[in-house]
Design a protein around this motif. Structure first.
Motif, PDB file in Angstrom:
ATOM      1  N   LYS A 150     -33.658  64.538  30.790  1.00 20.78           N
ATOM      2  CA  LYS A 150     -34.002  65.341  29.617  1.00 20.78           C
ATOM      3  C   LYS A 150     -34.782  66.585  30.024  1.00 20.78           C
ATOM      4  O   LYS A 150     -34.523  67.695  29.525  1.00 20.78           O
ATOM      5  CB  LYS A 150     -34.813  64.498  28.632  1.00 20.78           C
ATOM      6  CG  LYS A 150     -35.163  65.229  27.347  1.00 20.78           C
ATOM      7  CD  LYS A 150     -35.948  64.329  26.408  1.00 20.78           C
ATOM      8  CE  LYS A 150     -36.320  65.077  25.137  1.00 20.78           C
ATOM      9  NZ  LYS A 150     -37.126  64.231  24.221  1.00 20.78           N
ATOM     10  N   GLN A 163     -35.228  54.464  31.790  1.00 20.46           N
ATOM     11  CA  GLN A 163     -35.957  55.361  30.901  1.00 20.46           C
ATOM     12  C   GLN A 163     -36.524  56.549  31.674  1.00 20.46           C
ATOM     13  O   GLN A 163     -36.500  57.682  31.200  1.00 20.46           O
ATOM     14  CB  GLN A 163     -37.089  54.600  30.198  1.00 20.46           C
ATOM     15  CG  GLN A 163     -37.806  55.427  29.132  1.00 20.46           C
ATOM     16  CD  GLN A 163     -38.842  54.615  28.389  1.00 20.46           C
ATOM     17  OE1 GLN A 163     -39.086  53.463  28.718  1.00 20.46           O
ATOM     18  NE2 GLN A 163     -39.449  55.210  27.383  1.00 20.46           N
ATOM     19  N   ASN A 218     -35.653  60.319  30.981  1.00 14.96           N
ATOM     20  CA  ASN A 218     -36.677  61.342  30.752  1.00 14.96           C
ATOM     21  C   ASN A 218     -36.543  62.488  31.741  1.00 14.96           C
ATOM     22  O   ASN A 218     -36.690  63.660  31.379  1.00 14.96           O
ATOM     23  CB  ASN A 218     -38.073  60.719  30.866  1.00 14.96           C
ATOM     24  CG  ASN A 218     -38.387  59.777  29.716  1.00 14.96           C
ATOM     25  OD1 ASN A 218     -37.781  59.873  28.648  1.00 14.96           O
ATOM     26  ND2 ASN A 218     -39.319  58.866  29.925  1.00 14.96           N
TER      27      ASN A 218
END
Length: 229
Positions: A91, A84, A88
Protein backbone atom coordinates in the motif's frame (compact mmCIF):
# COMPACT_ATOMS: atom_id res chain seq x y z
CA UNK A 1 1.50 -54.59 32.16
CA UNK A 2 0.93 -51.07 33.58
CA UNK A 3 -0.98 -50.78 36.84
CA UNK A 4 -4.47 -49.38 36.79
CA UNK A 5 -3.38 -46.47 39.01
CA UNK A 6 -0.62 -45.50 36.57
CA UNK A 7 -3.01 -45.70 33.64
CA UNK A 8 -5.55 -43.52 35.47
CA UNK A 9 -2.89 -40.90 36.25
CA UNK A 10 -1.88 -40.81 32.60
CA UNK A 11 -5.48 -40.52 31.41
CA UNK A 12 -6.12 -37.67 33.88
CA UNK A 13 -3.00 -35.94 32.65
CA UNK A 14 -4.09 -36.34 29.03
CA UNK A 15 -7.50 -34.81 29.87
CA UNK A 16 -5.89 -31.96 31.81
CA UNK A 17 -3.56 -31.29 28.89
CA UNK A 18 -6.43 -29.67 27.00
CA UNK A 19 -6.67 -26.95 29.66
CA UNK A 20 -3.01 -26.02 29.48
CA UNK A 21 -1.79 -23.17 27.20
CA UNK A 22 1.74 -22.76 25.91
CA UNK A 23 2.39 -19.64 27.99
CA UNK A 24 1.48 -21.54 31.15
CA UNK A 25 4.19 -24.17 30.99
CA UNK A 26 6.51 -23.37 28.08
CA UNK A 27 9.21 -20.82 27.36
CA UNK A 28 11.59 -20.04 24.55
CA UNK A 29 11.11 -19.20 20.88
CA UNK A 30 9.40 -22.44 19.87
CA UNK A 31 6.54 -23.28 22.23
CA UNK A 32 6.10 -26.95 21.39
CA UNK A 33 4.88 -29.67 23.81
CA UNK A 34 7.29 -32.58 24.19
CA UNK A 35 7.41 -35.78 26.16
CA UNK A 36 9.90 -34.16 28.54
CA UNK A 37 7.62 -31.18 29.19
CA UNK A 38 4.63 -33.48 29.58
CA UNK A 39 6.49 -35.57 32.18
CA UNK A 40 7.66 -32.47 34.07
CA UNK A 41 4.21 -30.91 34.06
CA UNK A 42 2.31 -33.92 35.32
CA UNK A 43 5.16 -35.66 37.19
CA UNK A 44 4.93 -38.83 35.15
CA UNK A 45 8.16 -40.67 34.58
CA UNK A 46 9.32 -41.05 31.01
CA UNK A 47 10.94 -44.31 32.02
CA UNK A 48 7.56 -45.69 33.06
CA UNK A 49 6.05 -44.58 29.77
CA UNK A 50 8.86 -46.26 27.83
CA UNK A 51 8.26 -49.48 29.76
CA UNK A 52 4.61 -49.47 28.77
CA UNK A 53 4.53 -48.68 25.01
CA UNK A 54 0.74 -48.78 24.78
CA UNK A 55 0.47 -46.04 27.40
CA UNK A 56 3.36 -44.19 25.77
CA UNK A 57 1.50 -44.22 22.45
CA UNK A 58 -1.54 -42.60 24.11
CA UNK A 59 0.69 -39.85 25.55
CA UNK A 60 2.45 -39.30 22.19
CA UNK A 61 -0.88 -38.95 20.39
CA UNK A 62 -2.15 -36.55 23.07
CA UNK A 63 1.00 -34.45 22.68
CA UNK A 64 0.64 -34.42 18.87
CA UNK A 65 -3.01 -33.37 19.20
CA UNK A 66 -2.08 -30.62 21.68
CA UNK A 67 0.65 -29.27 19.39
CA UNK A 68 -1.68 -29.38 16.39
CA UNK A 69 -4.37 -27.48 18.30
CA UNK A 70 -2.16 -24.89 19.97
CA UNK A 71 0.62 -24.39 17.46
CA UNK A 72 -1.65 -23.92 14.41
CA UNK A 73 -3.20 -20.70 15.67
CA UNK A 74 0.12 -18.89 16.27
CA UNK A 75 1.33 -20.08 12.89
CA UNK A 76 -1.76 -18.74 11.15
CA UNK A 77 -1.53 -15.55 13.18
CA UNK A 78 2.11 -15.17 12.21
CA UNK A 79 1.28 -15.78 8.57
CA UNK A 80 -1.61 -13.33 8.80
CA UNK A 81 0.64 -10.71 10.37
CA UNK A 82 3.26 -11.33 7.71
CA UNK A 83 0.66 -10.96 4.96
CA UNK A 84 -0.67 -7.81 6.61
CA UNK A 85 2.84 -6.36 6.69
CA UNK A 86 3.22 -7.21 3.02
CA UNK A 87 -0.14 -5.60 2.24
CA UNK A 88 0.78 -2.47 4.21
CA UNK A 89 4.15 -2.29 2.50
CA UNK A 90 2.51 -2.72 -0.91
CA UNK A 91 0.00 0.00 0.00
CA UNK A 92 2.83 2.37 0.92
CA UNK A 93 4.63 1.52 -2.32
CA UNK A 94 1.45 2.07 -4.34
CA UNK A 95 0.83 5.42 -2.63
CA UNK A 96 4.40 6.54 -3.27
CA UNK A 97 4.17 5.44 -6.90
CA UNK A 98 0.90 7.34 -7.20
CA UNK A 99 2.50 10.47 -5.73
CA UNK A 100 5.48 10.10 -8.05
CA UNK A 101 3.15 9.74 -11.02
CA UNK A 102 1.20 12.84 -9.95
CA UNK A 103 4.42 14.81 -9.57
CA UNK A 104 5.64 13.53 -12.91
CA UNK A 105 2.34 14.49 -14.55
CA UNK A 106 2.50 17.94 -12.96
CA UNK A 107 6.10 18.40 -14.13
CA UNK A 108 5.18 17.28 -17.64
CA UNK A 109 2.19 19.62 -17.67
CA UNK A 110 4.40 22.49 -16.50
CA UNK A 111 7.02 21.59 -19.11
CA UNK A 112 4.44 21.44 -21.91
CA UNK A 113 2.93 24.73 -20.76
CA UNK A 114 6.37 26.32 -20.75
CA UNK A 115 7.06 24.96 -24.24
CA UNK A 116 3.70 26.28 -25.43
CA UNK A 117 4.36 29.72 -23.97
CA UNK A 118 7.81 29.78 -25.55
CA UNK A 119 6.30 28.73 -28.87
CA UNK A 120 3.62 31.43 -28.66
CA UNK A 121 6.25 33.99 -27.69
CA UNK A 122 8.44 33.03 -30.65
CA UNK A 123 5.45 33.18 -33.00
CA UNK A 124 4.45 36.59 -31.64
CA UNK A 125 8.01 37.83 -31.97
CA UNK A 126 8.17 36.52 -35.53
CA UNK A 127 4.90 38.27 -36.43
CA UNK A 128 6.16 41.46 -34.82
CA UNK A 129 9.30 41.33 -36.94
CA UNK A 130 7.15 40.75 -40.03
CA UNK A 131 5.00 43.75 -39.19
CA UNK A 132 8.10 45.82 -38.58
CA UNK A 133 9.48 44.78 -41.95
CA UNK A 134 6.19 45.54 -43.70
CA UNK A 135 5.99 48.98 -42.15
CA UNK A 136 9.66 49.77 -42.49
CA UNK A 137 10.71 52.40 -45.00
CA UNK A 138 14.21 53.24 -46.11
CA UNK A 139 15.92 55.90 -44.04
CA UNK A 140 16.28 58.07 -47.14
CA UNK A 141 14.67 58.19 -50.53
CA UNK A 142 17.16 57.41 -53.25
CA UNK A 143 18.19 60.65 -54.96
CA UNK A 144 17.19 62.93 -52.08
CA UNK A 145 19.77 65.41 -50.83
CA UNK A 146 21.62 64.21 -47.76
CA UNK A 147 21.83 67.81 -46.48
CA UNK A 148 18.15 67.77 -45.53
CA UNK A 149 17.77 64.10 -44.68
CA UNK A 150 17.49 64.34 -40.88
CA UNK A 151 15.07 67.25 -40.88
CA UNK A 152 12.69 66.09 -43.63
CA UNK A 153 9.89 63.53 -43.24
CA UNK A 154 10.18 60.56 -45.57
CA UNK A 155 6.83 61.15 -47.23
CA UNK A 156 7.81 64.77 -47.94
CA UNK A 157 11.02 63.56 -49.58
CA UNK A 158 8.92 61.51 -52.01
CA UNK A 159 6.71 64.52 -52.80
CA UNK A 160 9.63 66.89 -53.41
CA UNK A 161 11.37 64.39 -55.70
CA UNK A 162 8.12 63.78 -57.55
CA UNK A 163 7.74 67.47 -58.26
CA UNK A 164 11.32 68.60 -58.78
CA UNK A 165 13.48 65.53 -59.28
CA UNK A 166 17.22 66.19 -59.17
CA UNK A 167 16.62 69.98 -59.04
CA UNK A 168 14.98 69.77 -55.61
CA UNK A 169 17.90 71.05 -53.49
CA UNK A 170 17.21 74.82 -54.02
CA UNK A 171 13.56 74.17 -53.20
CA UNK A 172 14.55 72.34 -50.01
CA UNK A 173 16.78 75.29 -49.09
CA UNK A 174 13.73 77.60 -49.31
CA UNK A 175 11.60 75.07 -47.37
CA UNK A 176 14.08 74.95 -44.51
CA UNK A 177 14.38 78.73 -44.39
CA UNK A 178 10.60 79.14 -44.30
CA UNK A 179 10.31 76.46 -41.59
CA UNK A 180 12.81 78.33 -39.40
CA UNK A 181 10.96 81.63 -39.82
CA UNK A 182 7.32 80.58 -39.60
CA UNK A 183 7.13 76.92 -38.50
CA UNK A 184 7.07 77.56 -34.73
CA UNK A 185 4.39 80.27 -35.13
CA UNK A 186 2.00 78.34 -37.40
CA UNK A 187 -1.10 76.59 -36.00
CA UNK A 188 0.09 73.11 -35.13
CA UNK A 189 3.70 74.24 -34.90
CA UNK A 190 6.65 72.94 -36.87
CA UNK A 191 5.19 69.41 -37.06
CA UNK A 192 2.28 70.73 -39.14
CA UNK A 193 4.53 72.81 -41.39
CA UNK A 194 5.16 70.13 -44.03
CA UNK A 195 1.49 69.14 -44.14
CA UNK A 196 0.54 72.75 -44.76
CA UNK A 197 2.89 72.90 -47.77
CA UNK A 198 1.16 70.03 -49.57
CA UNK A 199 -2.45 71.23 -49.16
CA UNK A 200 -4.19 72.65 -52.25
CA UNK A 201 -4.43 76.47 -51.98
CA UNK A 202 -7.22 78.48 -53.67
CA UNK A 203 -4.88 81.47 -53.81
CA UNK A 204 -2.60 79.45 -56.10
CA UNK A 205 -5.44 78.16 -58.27
CA UNK A 206 -5.57 74.86 -56.37
CA UNK A 207 -1.85 74.26 -56.45
CA UNK A 208 0.04 73.49 -53.26
CA UNK A 209 2.62 75.76 -51.66
CA UNK A 210 5.40 73.32 -52.48
CA UNK A 211 4.33 73.35 -56.14
CA UNK A 212 4.19 77.17 -56.16
CA UNK A 213 7.46 77.66 -54.31
CA UNK A 214 9.60 77.62 -57.45
CA UNK A 215 7.67 80.30 -59.35
CA UNK A 216 5.95 82.26 -56.56
CA UNK A 217 8.23 82.01 -53.52
CA UNK A 218 7.33 85.55 -52.35
CA UNK A 219 3.60 84.77 -52.45
CA UNK A 220 4.19 81.54 -50.52
CA UNK A 221 6.14 83.42 -47.85
CA UNK A 222 3.44 86.09 -47.54
CA UNK A 223 0.79 83.42 -47.06
CA UNK A 224 2.83 81.67 -44.39
CA UNK A 225 3.50 85.00 -42.67
CA UNK A 226 -0.19 85.81 -42.66
CA UNK A 227 -1.17 82.40 -41.22
CA UNK A 228 1.47 82.57 -38.49
CA UNK A 229 0.38 86.01 -37.34
Amino acid sequence: MASSGFVERVEEAIQALDDIHPEDVLSGRQKVMSLRLFSQTFDISRTSLSKHPDVGILVSKAIESWNAAHMLVPTLLKESQSQQKKDNLQKIIDEQLSEIELLRSAQLAEYYEKCQLEKEFMEAQSKLEQWKNVGRFPSIVEGFSVHYLKSTPLWFQFEVLRLYGEEHEPIMFNVEELKKRYGPMLPGGTEAFYSLLVRPEPRFSGRTMIESLKTSSEDVERLLKMRSA
